[in-house]
Design an enzyme around this catalytic site. Structure first.
Site, PDB file in Angstrom:
ATOM      1  N   PRO A  67     -26.084  -3.212   0.074  1.00 52.59           N
ATOM      2  CA  PRO A  67     -27.249  -2.257   0.856  1.00 52.59           C
ATOM      3  C   PRO A  67     -28.723  -3.114  -0.120  1.00 52.59           C
ATOM      4  CG  PRO A  67     -26.033  -0.679   1.905  1.00 52.59           C
ATOM      5  CD  PRO A  67     -25.098  -1.652   0.281  1.00 52.59           C
ATOM      6  N   LYS A 172     -35.892 -14.008  -1.371  1.00 56.77           N
ATOM      7  CA  LYS A 172     -36.415 -13.356   0.260  1.00 56.77           C
ATOM      8  C   LYS A 172     -37.067 -12.223   0.388  1.00 56.77           C
ATOM      9  CE  LYS A 172     -34.375 -11.418   3.618  1.00 56.77           C
ATOM     10  NZ  LYS A 172     -32.825 -10.667   3.638  1.00 56.77           N
TER      11      LYS A 172
END
Length: 296
Positions: A67, A172
């Site tokens: 995560p 990103k």
């Protein structure tokens, strides 16, 4: 060539990636903290190990799909890098923080492990069907070595080499900043337009065809109009990533007033809704403040 791959993380993205690697002929051993992930992993044809060190033993490639930064750091003690085969590569596909990755990269290098970052853009469905976008940072020669493996999970044109270490992670983060910024700005504009008496369907079509048009307006706005807040990613993770953007801007000395505003709106949304899934829950917060829903 096929490789022995140690895959850390069998969640919404890691599981379909595992399936594609196995289908490409790679020998994959998966590790995840959740033992209930073992049956679906084995059903894909991969092996299972409850220990990251054991999964990494003799592997040519270590892939992490977890995560966030804290989970990457916790999963990779030095013993993991030491267990890999000589000349191994670590590919981190997590949306990691550049500062956290710098330390891990140095520790990997101390064990002779090359490092490539390849954070992903896309959904679990994109992962399953080979449509992910990979934003790669690291040495070009290492990317060349890893292309056959990366092309097992996406097409060659979706693998973008952004530069050296840190460039992939930062790319990103910037994409996320702009997407969430567009979402909140678009919501504010639509709420104002609706309060002014403009039909939302007409406004949507006009904005999509105008100079203000964006992929968010053209592709993602219909989900919001249908009451779907895109519950595929955690609001707490979104806030953490936006916070990292601001920290990087502060560190590099660039203006970040708008980035800070986007982060603060998502902080308020997190306080309101909690750490639940919903990429558009900041929009739900704005709807509450306006006392109206964005539904045509």
């Amino acid at each position: 060539m096929t490789s022995r791959v140690a895959l850390v993380g069998a969640g919404r993205m890691g599981t379909p990636l595992c399936g594609r690697l196995v289908s490409a002929g790679h020998t994959v051993t998966v590790c995840d903290l959740r033992p209930e992930r073992e049956p679906p992993v084995r059903a894909l044809g991969a092996q299972w190990s409850p220990s990251v060190v054991n999964a990494a033993a003799g592997a040519d490639v270590l892939v992490t799909v977890v995560p966030g930064p804290d989970e990457v750091s916790a999963a990779l003690p030095d013993a993991v890098f030491a267990a890999l085969a000589p000349g191994a590569v670590w590919i981190d596909m997590t949306s990691n923080a550049p500062a956290v990755a710098r330390d891990l990269r140095q520790r990997a290098a101390a064990h002779g492990v090359d490092v490539l970052e390849a954070p992903m853009g896309g959904s679990p469905d994109d992962a399953e069907h080979g449509r992910l976008r990979l934003f790669v940072g690291g040495p070009a020669d290492v990317l060349d070595r890893c292309r056959p493996l990366l092309e097992a999970v996406t097409t060659a044109d979706r693998i973008r080499h952004m530069g050296g270490p840190g460039a992939g992670y930062t790319t990103k983060l910037l994409i996320n900043l702009l997407w969430f910024g567009q979402a909140t700005a678009t919501a504010e504009a639509l709420l104002l337009g609706r309060r002014a008496g403009i039909d939302l369907t007409a406004l949507h079509g006009t904005l999509a065809d105008s100079a203000a048009g964006s992929d968010f307006i053209r592709r993602d706005l219909p989900a919001l109009f249908a009451g779907d807040y895109l519950r595929s990613y955690g609001l707490d993770r979104i806030h953490d990533q936006l916070k990292v953007v601001n920290e990087e801007a502060e560190h590099l000395g660039t203006p970040h007033e708008l980035a800070d505003t986007v982060a603060r709106i998502h902080r308020r949304a997190l306080d309101r809704f909690g750490p639940v899934d919903g990429e558009l829950l900041a929009v739900a917060l704005l709807e509450e403040a306006a006392g109206t829903l964005l539904r045509p």
